[in-house]
Enzyme design. Structure first.
Site, PDB file in Angstrom:
ATOM      1  N   ASP A   1       0.861  -1.183   0.000  1.00  0.00           N
ATOM      2  CA  ASP A   1       0.000   0.000   0.000  1.00  0.00           C
ATOM      3  C   ASP A   1       0.900   1.237   0.000  1.00  0.00           C
ATOM      4  OD1 ASP A   1      -1.658   2.107   0.436  1.00  0.00           O
ATOM      5  OD2 ASP A   1      -2.865   1.118   1.968  1.00  0.00           O
TER       6      ASP A   1
ATOM      7  N   ALA B   1      -0.693   4.567  -9.036  1.00  0.00           N
ATOM      8  CA  ALA B   1      -0.859   6.018  -8.845  1.00  0.00           C
ATOM      9  C   ALA B   1      -2.243   6.315  -8.305  1.00  0.00           C
ATOM     10  CB  ALA B   1      -0.663   6.760 -10.172  1.00  0.00           C
ATOM     11  N   TYR B   2      -2.361   7.475  -7.712  1.00  0.00           N
ATOM     12  CA  TYR B   2      -3.662   8.033  -7.335  1.00  0.00           C
ATOM     13  C   TYR B   2      -4.112   8.787  -8.584  1.00  0.00           C
ATOM     14  CZ  TYR B   2      -7.122  10.636  -4.553  1.00  0.00           C
ATOM     15  OH  TYR B   2      -8.280  11.179  -4.035  1.00  0.00           O
ATOM     16  N   THR B   3      -5.109   8.231  -9.298  1.00  0.00           N
ATOM     17  CA  THR B   3      -5.445   8.776 -10.624  1.00  0.00           C
ATOM     18  C   THR B   3      -6.821   9.449 -10.676  1.00  0.00           C
ATOM     19  OG1 THR B   3      -6.299   6.620 -11.265  1.00  0.00           O
ATOM     20  CG2 THR B   3      -4.019   7.105 -11.875  1.00  0.00           C
TER      21      THR B   3
ATOM     22  N   THR C   1       2.711  11.360 -16.643  1.00  0.00           N
ATOM     23  CA  THR C   1       1.516  11.765 -17.377  1.00  0.00           C
ATOM     24  C   THR C   1       1.661  13.087 -18.141  1.00  0.00           C
ATOM     25  OG1 THR C   1      -0.765  12.486 -17.007  1.00  0.00           O
ATOM     26  CG2 THR C   1       0.719  12.790 -15.179  1.00  0.00           C
ATOM     27  N   ASP C   2       0.858  13.229 -19.175  1.00  0.00           N
ATOM     28  CA  ASP C   2       0.717  14.501 -19.908  1.00  0.00           C
ATOM     29  C   ASP C   2       0.180  15.604 -18.991  1.00  0.00           C
ATOM     30  OD1 ASP C   2      -1.511  12.575 -20.021  1.00  0.00           O
ATOM     31  OD2 ASP C   2      -2.646  14.225 -20.900  1.00  0.00           O
TER      32      ASP C   2
ATOM     33  N   TYR D   1      -3.503  16.531  -9.101  1.00  0.00           N
ATOM     34  CA  TYR D   1      -2.984  15.274  -9.666  1.00  0.00           C
ATOM     35  C   TYR D   1      -1.709  15.540 -10.482  1.00  0.00           C
ATOM     36  CZ  TYR D   1      -2.586  11.457 -13.084  1.00  0.00           C
ATOM     37  OH  TYR D   1      -2.109  10.452 -13.894  1.00  0.00           O
TER      38      TYR D   1
ATOM     39  N   LYS E   1       2.128  14.331  -9.651  1.00  0.00           N
ATOM     40  CA  LYS E   1       2.910  13.487 -10.558  1.00  0.00           C
ATOM     41  C   LYS E   1       4.230  14.185 -10.919  1.00  0.00           C
ATOM     42  CE  LYS E   1       1.873  10.071 -12.289  1.00  0.00           C
ATOM     43  NZ  LYS E   1       2.107   8.657 -11.865  1.00  0.00           N
TER      44      LYS E   1
ATOM     45  N   TRP F   1      -3.794   9.413 -22.191  1.00  0.00           N
ATOM     46  CA  TRP F   1      -5.087   8.855 -22.613  1.00  0.00           C
ATOM     47  C   TRP F   1      -5.037   7.321 -22.729  1.00  0.00           C
ATOM     48  CZ3 TRP F   1      -7.850  12.388 -26.745  1.00  0.00           C
ATOM     49  CH2 TRP F   1      -7.838  13.702 -26.295  1.00  0.00           C
TER      50      TRP F   1
END
Ligand code: NAP
Length: 264
Positions: free
Chosen positions: A10, A34-36, A75-76, A99, A103, A124
């Protein structure tokens, strides 16, 4: 290869991270967790920050100490989306929300750890599994409702399976070639579209049990969300082509394959 479940590892619990890291001599670390929940993150920044920034840093410190490579997904959303062209790895970051900021902080912490780290920024992501835009479109179609889709955000759908193959190729090279340096790389399918274009492509290639849904193109301003999204999520992928000889197929090819693998 060992892929611990959240019950075993965790990322919001220091004890659990330490226990797993100490449990054996790992050859490499891949961090795809990740926390998305982009909108929820706006009201829950601490949890988001812990999973996306604090513990990736701990994993990277472990990797640095153990001299093992780490591949980390990003991420983008680290970008503002204001640029008129695809983003380069060297472009300044400018996240629009919690977010994206978390990141970006994860990336910086990993880079600062001294680990041999490759950070793969993608965009995406679609897959037959879990929750993603493609699955949402198919669900809404089965409910027989008109589907409104944002048509002024630009990006490139990328298949999770393609991404998994890229991770394996990158890691194989890192394990073989110890002189390979760390870096940030953009990885996405070729081409570009909008969320509306993606929805059209999905329904053009799906044999539905129900009638084809009516799609309506809308603007971002007509679909308010807690977190702002980048208008331009396009990622330039020349660097990974040059350094790893990796180039993904056109996004339409990726979507077709994901649809084939999805039970409608
Ligand atoms: N989806 C996209 O469009 C997209 C775009 C660009 C970049 N990315 C990046 O790609 C990576 C994968 O994203 P995804 O779309 O596959 O996300 P996802 O479907 O939300 O999966 C995230 C994974 O992280 C795990 N996780 C979350 N919190 C955790 C915790 N506290 N401890 C341990 N595991 C935890 C989840 O476990 P459970 O299964 O137990 O919930 C899940 O397996 C992320 O780094 C994301 O930032 C995604």
């Amino acid at each position: 290869m060992h892929a611990p479940s959240r019950a075993e590892l965790d990322l919001s619990d220091k004890e659990s991270v330490m226990r797993v890291m100490a449990s054996r001599d790992w050859a490499a670390v891949i961090n795809a967790a990740a926390y998305t929940a982009v909108d929820r993150a706006e009201c829950d920044p601490n949890s988001c920050w812990t999973v996306n920034a604090v513990w990736p840093a701990v994993l990277a410190e472990y990797a640095a100490k153990a001299s093992v490579p780490i591949v980390h997904l990003s991420t983008d959303y680290v970008f503002s989306g204001d640029k008129d062209a695809p983003y380069l790895e060297t472009d300044a970051i400018g996240p629009l929300g919690v977010y994206g900021a978390s990141k970006a902080a994860g990336e910086l912490a990993i880079q600062a750890s001294g680990a041999r780290a490759v950070i793969l920024r993608t965009s995406w992501v679609v897959s037959p599994f879990g929750q993603n835009f493609l699955k949402t479109m198919l669900r809404l179609a089965s409910e027989g409702v008109e589907i409104k889709v944002v048509a002024d955000q630009h990006g490139t759908p990328t298949s999770a399976a393609d991404l998994a193959r890229v991770i394996v190729r990158v890691l194989e090279r890192m394990l073989k070639d110890l002189s390979l340096s760390s870096g940030v790389y953009h990885v996405a399918s070729a081409g570009e579209t909008t969320w509306f274009g993606l929805a059209e492509e999905i329904f053009m290639n799906t044999q539905l049990k129900c009638d084809r849904p009516k799609l309506r193109a809308i603007l971002t301003k007509d679909y308010p969300t807690l977190a702002r999204r980048p208008k331009n999520s396009r990622l330039a992928t020349d660097k990974i082509k040059c350094d790893f000889d990796i180039a993904l197929p056109d996004w339409r090819v990726a979507i077709l394959q994901v649809l084939k693998d999805t039970i409608v």
